[in-house]
Design a protein around this motif. Sequence first.
Motif, PDB file in Angstrom:
ATOM      1  N   ASP A  76      10.417   4.245  -4.204  1.00 37.49           N
ATOM      2  CA  ASP A  76      10.545   2.842  -4.614  1.00 37.49           C
ATOM      3  C   ASP A  76      11.301   2.034  -3.563  1.00 37.49           C
ATOM      4  O   ASP A  76      10.921   0.907  -3.230  1.00 37.49           O
ATOM      5  CB  ASP A  76      11.247   2.729  -5.970  1.00 37.49           C
ATOM      6  N   PHE A  77      12.379   2.604  -3.038  1.00 40.08           N
ATOM      7  CA  PHE A  77      13.159   1.935  -1.995  1.00 40.08           C
ATOM      8  C   PHE A  77      12.307   1.684  -0.755  1.00 40.08           C
ATOM      9  O   PHE A  77      12.303   0.585  -0.196  1.00 40.08           O
ATOM     10  CB  PHE A  77      14.383   2.773  -1.621  1.00 40.08           C
ATOM     11  N   CYS A  78      11.561   2.703  -0.340  1.00 39.84           N
ATOM     12  CA  CYS A  78      10.734   2.583   0.865  1.00 39.84           C
ATOM     13  C   CYS A  78       9.637   1.536   0.684  1.00 39.84           C
ATOM     14  O   CYS A  78       9.344   0.772   1.611  1.00 39.84           O
ATOM     15  CB  CYS A  78      10.127   3.929   1.229  1.00 39.84           C
ATOM     16  N   LYS A  79       9.053   1.482  -0.503  1.00 36.71           N
ATOM     17  CA  LYS A  79       8.020   0.474  -0.762  1.00 36.71           C
ATOM     18  C   LYS A  79       8.626  -0.923  -0.741  1.00 36.71           C
ATOM     19  O   LYS A  79       8.052  -1.847  -0.160  1.00 36.71           O
ATOM     20  CB  LYS A  79       7.353   0.738  -2.110  1.00 36.71           C
ATOM     21  N   LYS A  80       9.806  -1.079  -1.355  1.00 34.27           N
ATOM     22  CA  LYS A  80      10.475  -2.376  -1.405  1.00 34.27           C
ATOM     23  C   LYS A  80      10.846  -2.851  -0.005  1.00 34.27           C
ATOM     24  O   LYS A  80      10.677  -4.019   0.331  1.00 34.27           O
ATOM     25  CB  LYS A  80      11.723  -2.282  -2.275  1.00 34.27           C
ATOM     26  N   GLU A  81      11.345  -1.934   0.811  1.00 37.29           N
ATOM     27  CA  GLU A  81      11.778  -2.272   2.167  1.00 37.29           C
ATOM     28  C   GLU A  81      10.649  -2.174   3.192  1.00 37.29           C
ATOM     29  O   GLU A  81      10.871  -2.368   4.383  1.00 37.29           O
ATOM     30  CB  GLU A  81      12.940  -1.362   2.588  1.00 37.29           C
ATOM     31  N   LYS A  82       9.459  -1.825   2.733  1.00 41.62           N
ATOM     32  CA  LYS A  82       8.258  -1.714   3.573  1.00 41.62           C
ATOM     33  C   LYS A  82       8.454  -0.737   4.730  1.00 41.62           C
ATOM     34  O   LYS A  82       8.106  -1.001   5.879  1.00 41.62           O
ATOM     35  CB  LYS A  82       7.826  -3.085   4.070  1.00 41.62           C
TER      36      LYS A  82
ATOM     37  N   THR B 175      13.066   7.365  -6.671  1.00 41.23           N
ATOM     38  CA  THR B 175      14.006   6.356  -6.183  1.00 41.23           C
ATOM     39  C   THR B 175      13.787   6.091  -4.697  1.00 41.23           C
ATOM     40  O   THR B 175      13.751   4.941  -4.255  1.00 41.23           O
ATOM     41  CB  THR B 175      15.461   6.802  -6.430  1.00 41.23           C
TER      42      THR B 175
ATOM     43  N   GLN C   9       4.201   6.394   3.941  1.00 38.48           N
ATOM     44  CA  GLN C   9       3.486   5.331   3.251  1.00 38.48           C
ATOM     45  C   GLN C   9       2.021   5.718   3.090  1.00 38.48           C
ATOM     46  O   GLN C   9       1.384   6.186   4.034  1.00 38.48           O
ATOM     47  CB  GLN C   9       3.585   4.035   4.040  1.00 38.48           C
TER      48      GLN C   9
END
Length: 72
Positions: free
Chosen positions: A30-36, A27, A53
């Motif tokens: 996924d959040f970090c990837k979505k928010e870059k 979770t 990242q």
Amino acid sequence: MKVTINGKISNEALKSILETQKEKTKTIADFCKKEKLETFSYKDSELEFDYEQEVKPKQTKKVEVRTNDKGN
């Protein structure tokens, strides 16, 4: 990922805890990837997780250059 468990627990309980923590880390990732986000740290009473990242090396095209040094 660092998981802290106090006391003795059964293998089944350990598997359950690790699956739960695995879901938390997914979770967060996924959040970090979505928010870059490049980095993110999370800590609660059971889990300590640092997200970084993944940097994938860029593919570069290689070009071969040939020169004709014959004097025409």
